[in-house]
Design a protein around this motif. Structure first.
Motif, mmCIF file in Angstrom:
data_model
loop_
_atom_site.group_PDB
_atom_site.id
_atom_site.type_symbol
_atom_site.label_atom_id
_atom_site.label_comp_id
_atom_site.label_asym_id
_atom_site.label_seq_id
_atom_site.Cartn_x
_atom_site.Cartn_y
_atom_site.Cartn_z
ATOM 1 N N ARG A 215 14.359 -59.132 51.062
ATOM 2 C CA ARG A 215 14.134 -60.234 49.936
ATOM 3 C C ARG A 215 13.004 -60.916 50.250
ATOM 4 N N GLN A 218 9.141 -59.534 50.188
ATOM 5 C CA GLN A 218 8.832 -58.709 48.982
ATOM 6 C C GLN A 218 7.261 -59.136 48.678
ATOM 7 N N PRO A 219 6.984 -60.590 48.621
ATOM 8 C CA PRO A 219 5.681 -60.994 48.190
ATOM 9 C C PRO A 219 4.614 -60.802 49.183
ATOM 10 N N ARG A 224 2.725 -58.199 43.231
ATOM 11 C CA ARG A 224 3.511 -59.489 42.830
ATOM 12 C C ARG A 224 4.120 -59.081 41.598
ATOM 13 N N LYS A 227 9.622 -57.014 41.855
ATOM 14 C CA LYS A 227 10.306 -58.120 42.522
ATOM 15 C C LYS A 227 11.695 -57.328 42.853
ATOM 16 N N TYR A 228 12.365 -58.218 43.805
ATOM 17 C CA TYR A 228 13.640 -57.779 44.397
ATOM 18 C C TYR A 228 14.830 -57.560 43.509
ATOM 19 N N GLN A 230 14.534 -57.330 40.124
ATOM 20 C CA GLN A 230 13.915 -56.276 39.003
ATOM 21 C C GLN A 230 14.301 -54.823 39.583
#
Length: 372
Positions: A215, A218-219, A224, A227-228, A230
């Motif tokens: 988590r 991720q970025p 971008r 997403k985790y 998502q």
């Protein structure tokens, strides 16, 4: 997408006792923390000191009259793309010589720019080839295999993210060879449940989508738009939206060596299991070029075994964990094919009293020791 790496070289396996000693002596938690600050990977960042460990050595592909040459000619003739070539996978020789190739649909250009991936990127890639689903079914029939992996670049420029193109390809493959097992390793479709439903209803056997990393990272690692939560929601939706009475398996993958802690990896594994994921693969991140994220650490084979044991304890049906493991691998596909067949057989027989649901979880030894 780490969908674009797809091999695994066999490595020695360790017992739970040996791995327990290893994990206490070398904790990924401490390896990913420097002076009290959590580590993050950087593009062009420093690589681990010294030479790359010996366990990353793989045989060169090709050679006269090999299966590698046969697949390469077939793919070229039909104007198809493979993730093996586009992502510069180091295991292409082993997989192709063994008769496994992962076909990449929807072109060779991705609309996203993840910092670990070597695939070309553009906001406006060429339109999909409308004949590709038929070409793919033709290629698969020629190869004489029983299990095929389809993947793709991200196509945020398409209204459905390419789900309909995938579904048509699956349907044509199943029409050409009904016994074929089909795994689709796909994007998150921007979280669009209608797109997930289209693919989940196509007749595929395994719906795969990679969480990629923990988590916190991720970025730093993914585009971008990825997403985790998502990704987890897409994996949950795939099973929920599959046709009633069908049996759809879900699969995901994590890259290690990007600065994650041991606790973060366990959290991600737990989140995937809570989302109903059946199959998990864990592999070492390797930087494709100097323009991509640097490797923070090389995770040892012993630590990969330790994670495999933890994943098995969480209830995953099948776990492949090792430095050269990628999202799909020929031996893993063989085992998955056998697992699916066993479940089909169990479903066709009256369940014994007190026995319900899926067959027991597979031993991790199948995921690691027998891959030759």
């Amino acid at each position: 997408m780490h969908a674009h790496m797809c091999g695994h070289r066999a490595m020695p396996s360790y017992s739970r006792a040996q791995v327990g000693l290893c994990s206490s002596a070398h904790s990924s938690s401490s390896a990913a923390v420097v002076s009290g600050a959590a580590v993050v990977p950087r593009v062009g960042g420093d690589m681990p000191a010294g030479r790359r460990p010996s366990w990353f050595h793989v045989p060169a592909p090709g050679g006269a009259h090999t299966r590698y040459d046969e697949l390469k000619e077939s793919i070229k003739e039909l104007s198809l793309n493979t993730v093996c070539e586009e992502a510069q996978c180091p295991n292409i020789g082993e997989c192709w010589n063994g008769g496994t190739g992962t076909i990449m649909l929807l072109g060779d250009t991705c609309t996203r720019g993840c910092k670990f991936c070597a695939v070309k990127t553009s906001a406006t890639p060429a339109p999909p080839d409308e004949d590709e689903p038929m070409k793919t079914a033709d290629a698969v029939a020629r190869w004489g295999i029983d299990y095929v992996v389809l993947t793709s670049v991200d196509r945020d420029d398409l209204a459905d993210g390419g789900a309909g193109h995938f579904a048509r390809t699956v349907e044509l493959i199943k029409w050409a060879k009904p016994s074929m097992r089909v795994e689709c390793l796909v994007s998150d479709f921007a979280g669009d449940e209608d797109a997930v439903r289209v693919l989940a209803s196509s007749g595929l056997d395994v719906f795969a989508h990679n969480l990629e990393t923990v988590r916190r990272l991720q970025p730093y690692v993914r585009d971008r738009r990825a997403k985790y939560e998502q990704s987890l929601s897409v994996l949950r939706a795939a099973k929920a939206l599959a046709p009633s009475g069908s049996r759809l398996y879900t699969k995901s993958s994590l890259m290690l060596g990007l600065g994650e802690t041991q606790e973060e990896v366990l959290e991600a594994m737990g989140d995937l299991r809570a989302a109903g994921v059946d199959v998990l693969t864990l592999g070492q991140y390797l930087r494709p070029t100097e323009r991509h994220l640097g490797v923070v650490e090389y995770v040892t084979p012993e630590m990969f075994d330790w994670y495999r044991f933890r994943a098995e304890d969480m209830g995953f049906r099948y776990v492949a964990s090792g430095p050269m493991v990628r999202s799909s691998y020929k031996a893993g596909e063989v085992f998955l094919h056998a697992m699916l067949a066993k479940d089909d057989e169990a479903a066709s027989e009256p369940a014994a009293e007190g026995e319900r649901g899926l067959v027991p979880a597979a031993s991790g030894a199948h995921a690691y020791n027998t891959q030759r």
